[in-house]
Design an enzyme around this catalytic site. Structure first.
Site, mmCIF file in Angstrom:
data_model
loop_
_atom_site.group_PDB
_atom_site.id
_atom_site.type_symbol
_atom_site.label_atom_id
_atom_site.label_comp_id
_atom_site.label_asym_id
_atom_site.label_seq_id
_atom_site.Cartn_x
_atom_site.Cartn_y
_atom_site.Cartn_z
ATOM 1 N N VAL A 160 0.883 -1.168 0.000
ATOM 2 C CA VAL A 160 0.000 0.000 0.000
ATOM 3 C C VAL A 160 0.920 1.217 0.000
ATOM 4 C CG1 VAL A 160 -1.781 1.292 1.252
ATOM 5 C CG2 VAL A 160 -1.778 -1.229 1.304
ATOM 6 N N HIS A 161 0.803 2.064 -1.028
ATOM 7 C CA HIS A 161 1.662 3.246 -1.148
ATOM 8 C C HIS A 161 0.771 4.483 -1.085
ATOM 9 C CE1 HIS A 161 4.761 5.984 -2.503
ATOM 10 N NE2 HIS A 161 5.626 4.994 -2.354
ATOM 11 N N LEU A 162 0.933 5.282 -0.050
ATOM 12 C CA LEU A 162 0.068 6.430 0.200
ATOM 13 C C LEU A 162 0.547 7.650 -0.583
ATOM 14 C CD1 LEU A 162 -0.300 5.853 4.026
ATOM 15 C CD2 LEU A 162 -1.854 5.127 2.196
#
Length: 133
Positions: A50-52
């Site tokens: 998960v890359h914000l």
């Protein structure tokens, strides 16, 4: 990097432009935890990244608050990081959140969920995709 599936295949979410809780997409162990991204490794040894936001590493942690530690066990839906989307937007960065199956090189092994396929509003906890690996 994400658009060309260099990391793996998955889905991207345009989050609401407010402070939100980024959650574990699957249950497992936090293999890697950075201020702006995390990887959950499932019991089947499948890593989900998960890359914000895009290029948010440049913020050096500003706009992100972790609630767990690297190595912790998390359950799907558990808050991992509070994400200040307005701060990312104010910094001129794209807040989109790619969620990908790490190292998946076959696009047919990742089937997007109905909401993603329809470009609809995705409720928290909804299936983004199913990995058939």
């Amino acid at each position: 990097m994400f658009s060309q599936a260099m990391v793996g295949y998955g889905a991207a979410v345009d989050p609401p432009h407010e402070v939100i809780d980024a959650v574990a997409p699957v249950s497992g162990r936090l293999l890697k935890l950075m201020p702006h991204a995390y990887i959950v490794m499932t019991s089947e040894n499948v890593g989900v990244l998960v890359h914000l936001g895009l290029d948010t590493v440049a913020l050096k942690g500003v706009g992100f608050c972790a609630h767990v530690a690297e190595g912790d066990t998390v359950i799907a839906g558990q808050t991992v990081i509070t994400y200040d989307v307005p701060a990312v937007v104010a910094a001129g960065l794209n807040p989109v959140v790619p969620v990908v199956v790490m190292d998946e090189r076959e696009p047919g092994n990742v089937v997007v969920g109905d909401s993603v396929a329809e470009n609809a509003v995705i409720a928290s906890g909804s299936a983004l995709f199913t990995a058939t690996k």
